[in-house]
Write an enzyme that holds these catalytic residues in place. Structure first.
Site, PDB file in Angstrom:
ATOM      1  N   SER A 187     -80.594 -42.087   4.371  1.00 18.48           N
ATOM      2  CA  SER A 187     -79.801 -41.683   3.214  1.00 18.48           C
ATOM      3  C   SER A 187     -78.382 -42.223   3.236  1.00 18.48           C
ATOM      4  O   SER A 187     -77.398 -41.481   3.347  1.00 18.48           O
ATOM      5  CB  SER A 187     -79.833 -40.163   3.113  1.00 18.48           C
ATOM      6  OG  SER A 187     -81.184 -39.785   3.030  1.00 18.48           O
ATOM      7  N   ARG A 190     -73.183 -50.057   3.610  1.00 18.34           N
ATOM      8  CA  ARG A 190     -72.044 -49.393   4.253  1.00 18.34           C
ATOM      9  C   ARG A 190     -72.490 -48.008   4.685  1.00 18.34           C
ATOM     10  O   ARG A 190     -73.486 -47.478   4.194  1.00 18.34           O
ATOM     11  CB  ARG A 190     -70.854 -49.275   3.286  1.00 18.34           C
ATOM     12  CG  ARG A 190     -71.158 -48.519   2.018  1.00 18.34           C
ATOM     13  CD  ARG A 190     -69.989 -48.370   1.068  1.00 18.34           C
ATOM     14  NE  ARG A 190     -70.390 -47.559  -0.073  1.00 18.34           N
ATOM     15  CZ  ARG A 190     -70.946 -48.031  -1.160  1.00 18.34           C
ATOM     16  NH1 ARG A 190     -71.173 -49.318  -1.292  1.00 18.34           N
ATOM     17  NH2 ARG A 190     -71.302 -47.215  -2.155  1.00 18.34           N
ATOM     18  N   ASP A 223     -82.986 -40.263   0.339  1.00 15.59           N
ATOM     19  CA  ASP A 223     -83.389 -38.850   0.207  1.00 15.59           C
ATOM     20  C   ASP A 223     -83.513 -38.401  -1.251  1.00 15.59           C
ATOM     21  O   ASP A 223     -84.333 -37.534  -1.577  1.00 15.59           O
ATOM     22  CB  ASP A 223     -82.451 -37.904   0.993  1.00 15.59           C
ATOM     23  CG  ASP A 223     -80.970 -38.102   0.698  1.00 15.59           C
ATOM     24  OD1 ASP A 223     -80.621 -38.998  -0.094  1.00 15.59           O
ATOM     25  OD2 ASP A 223     -80.150 -37.350   1.270  1.00 15.59           O
TER      26      ASP A 223
HETATM   27  C1  BGC Z   1     -75.341 -41.561   0.628  1.00 12.79           C
HETATM   28  C2  BGC Z   1     -76.607 -41.500  -0.199  1.00 12.79           C
HETATM   29  C3  BGC Z   1     -77.338 -40.193   0.041  1.00 12.79           C
HETATM   30  C4  BGC Z   1     -76.406 -39.015  -0.164  1.00 12.79           C
HETATM   31  C5  BGC Z   1     -77.082 -37.670   0.086  1.00 12.79           C
HETATM   32  C6  BGC Z   1     -74.516 -40.304   0.416  1.00 12.79           C
HETATM   33  O1  BGC Z   1     -73.406 -40.305   1.279  1.00 12.79           O
HETATM   34  O2  BGC Z   1     -74.564 -42.696   0.292  1.00 12.79           O
HETATM   35  O3  BGC Z   1     -77.451 -42.600   0.113  1.00 12.79           O
HETATM   36  O4  BGC Z   1     -78.439 -40.114  -0.838  1.00 12.79           O
HETATM   37  O5  BGC Z   1     -75.293 -39.132   0.692  1.00 12.79           O
HETATM   38  O6  BGC Z   1     -77.591 -37.559   1.365  1.00 12.79           O
END
Ligand code: BGC
Length: 461
Positions: free
Chosen positions: A145, A160, A198
């Site tokens: 995620s 990133r 996620d």
């Molecule tokens: C990430 C996402 C993720 C979200 C929730 C963010 O910091 O960049 O990819 O879906 O957090 O977990």
């Protein structure tokens, strides 16, 4: 200090955090503008990442899968059995990710993850799993995620890190290969079949388990971080190019997009900024990025509150004196705000105990009332910002023209545990799209999105 000074200071803070209906509408419009930009060009901050998931489940899918989930505080390994009747059985283990691995090397992090998969299989699946078999036996869905530029269902390079992770050498690498290499090094016959954000997992699992026949069009996480995935028309994702779109269209006219809305409006054109937000941002490894996330999600709300309280204390408006706890960065987490929001006792006893325990400070009733007012302003801004961008997606996708009831799956500690959060999202939605349309939006918690959703993506793969 006089009580009117404290009241004035609190009023002025609350004003900085408040969002008018006009502002809600302009946030929503700006969201639609940046959505289009991200769908048309690569490299935009709000990345609008194609997931290569081109179907949502019917609820009849079956099979046993492994899933792992890296995305916040914990690393989870699960085995999921999809029963084919909208239900599933899930077995899982959770490990807190050691802080040093969040900022170490990719080798250290991914070998730790592979070892946890090995331990899980040895404890829970040894009967079903023949380690000597030569072909890859178990399909694994990898919920990862963070922003990843995905090129296929199980290929994606890390753009990133967010949420306090900073494993520098992993940026630019394919995270599926990093995990597969470490699983192979442990001689595990496990194949990384799908790479899943996620939010995509949340959308998939909500579709699988969704009651009735309402189409789920969004999966939203508001937990440690925040993000949303939604169902988009393939033709609108013009950055894929004509050829790819026409090949993909042979199978399906849609694709799930991972918006990465945490980086919506990093310029703060519409979402606004307070000096407290700026102080918090400065302490993060990804300064200037994910500014929408830093106003909304669980990792940041506690720290926003702490810097406000420390500021009021330094102005001698709050507490008799400071404490090292009050001066400690990240000392408060979002559960503190949840508990203060939920304190309706006459003397705010729960709040008093919390301040004593977490900040080692004594407080007067008047001070506690002031703190509760500030907490409410921080929580309300978070939910209003989320509501404004949900309205943007509903409008962009013309959801009200296509569906009767619009189903939205949500997960994450803030949406699940913050008192009144969904009602506040609805208040903002209603202010933007009107109450009649708002009442057609069905919001449901999608539990286990990252496990079940990853398994469902492995089925698709
Ligand atoms: C990430 C996402 C993720 C979200 C929730 C963010 O910091 O960049 O990819 O879906 O957090 O977990």
């Amino acid at each position: 200090m006089t009580s009117s000074n404290l009241t004035e200071a609190v009023d002025s803070i609350c004003k900085k955090f408040s969002i008018t209906d006009e502002q809600l509408k302009s946030i929503s419009s700006e969201y639609i503008r940046l959505t289009k930009l991200g769908l048309n060009h690569n490299g935009e901050a709000m990345a609008m990442i194609p997931s290569y998931v081109t179907a949502t489940p019917s609820g009849r899918e079956t099979g046993t899968f492994l899933a792992v989930d890296l995305g916040g505080t914990n690393f989870r390994v699960c085995s999921i059995h999809l029963n084919g009747d909208n239900t599933y059985d899930l077995l899982q283990t959770k490990t807190v990710i050691p802080r040093n691995l969040m900022v170490g090397t990719s080798k250290e992090l991914f070998s730790f993850l592979a070892q946890k998969v090995k331990d899980f299989i040895a404890t829970h699946l040894s009967e079903k799993f023949d380690e000597d078999a030569t072909d890859h036996q178990l399909k694994l869905g990898f919920t990862f995620s963070f922003p990843v530029s995905q090129t296929a269902i199980n290929r994606g390079t890390l753009l990133r890190w967010t949420k306090g992770f900073d494993v520098k050498d992993a940026v630019g690498q394919d995270v599926c290969l990093l995990l597969q290499d470490e699983l192979d090094a442990l001689n595990l016959n496990v194949h990384v079949a799908a790479l899943v954000n996620d939010t995509v997992g949340t959308l998939m699992s909500r579709s699988y388990t969704s009651p009735g026949h309402h189409t789920t069009i969004m999966g939203i996480i508001i937990g440690t971080g925040t993000n949303c995935a939604y169902v988009e028309n393939l033709d609108a994702i013009t950055k894929l190019g004509e050829e790819k779109i026409s090949n993909l269209r042979k199978n399906s006219p849609m694709m799930i997009i991972n918006t990465e809305w945490g980086s919506f409006d990093n310029q703060c054109v519409s979402i606004g900024s307070t000096d407290y937000d700026e102080q918090v941002d400065k302490k993060t490894p990804n300064k200037g990025m994910q500014l929408f996330e830093k106003r909304i999600s669980g990792m940041f709300l506690g720290e926003i509150l702490r810097v406000i309280l420390a500021d009021l204390c330094s102005q001698k408006l709050l507490f008799k004196s400071s404490s090292s706890e009050l001066e400690t960065e990240w000392k408060l987490d979002t559960s503190a705000l949840s508990r203060i929001e939920a304190d309706f006792s006459k003397n705010l006893i729960a709040t008093r105990l919390l301040i004593e325990k977490e900040l080692a400070l004594e407080s007067t009733l008047e001070e506690r009332k002031a703190i509760k007012t500030i907490v409410e302003a921080i929580g309300k801004r978070s939910a209003y910002l989320a509501g404004a961008v949900v309205a943007g997606i509903l409008e962009h996708t013309k959801a009200f023209e296509k569906h009767g009831i619009i189903d939205v799956g949500m997960d994450g500690s803030v949406i699940e545990f913050y008192p009144g959060y969904e009602s506040l999202i609805r208040e903002a939605l209603s202010a933007i799209i009107g109450q009649t349309k708002e009442s057609r939006v069905q919001i449901g918690i999608a539990k286990d999105g990252s496990g079940v959703g990853a398994a469902l993506c492995a089925v698709v793969a």
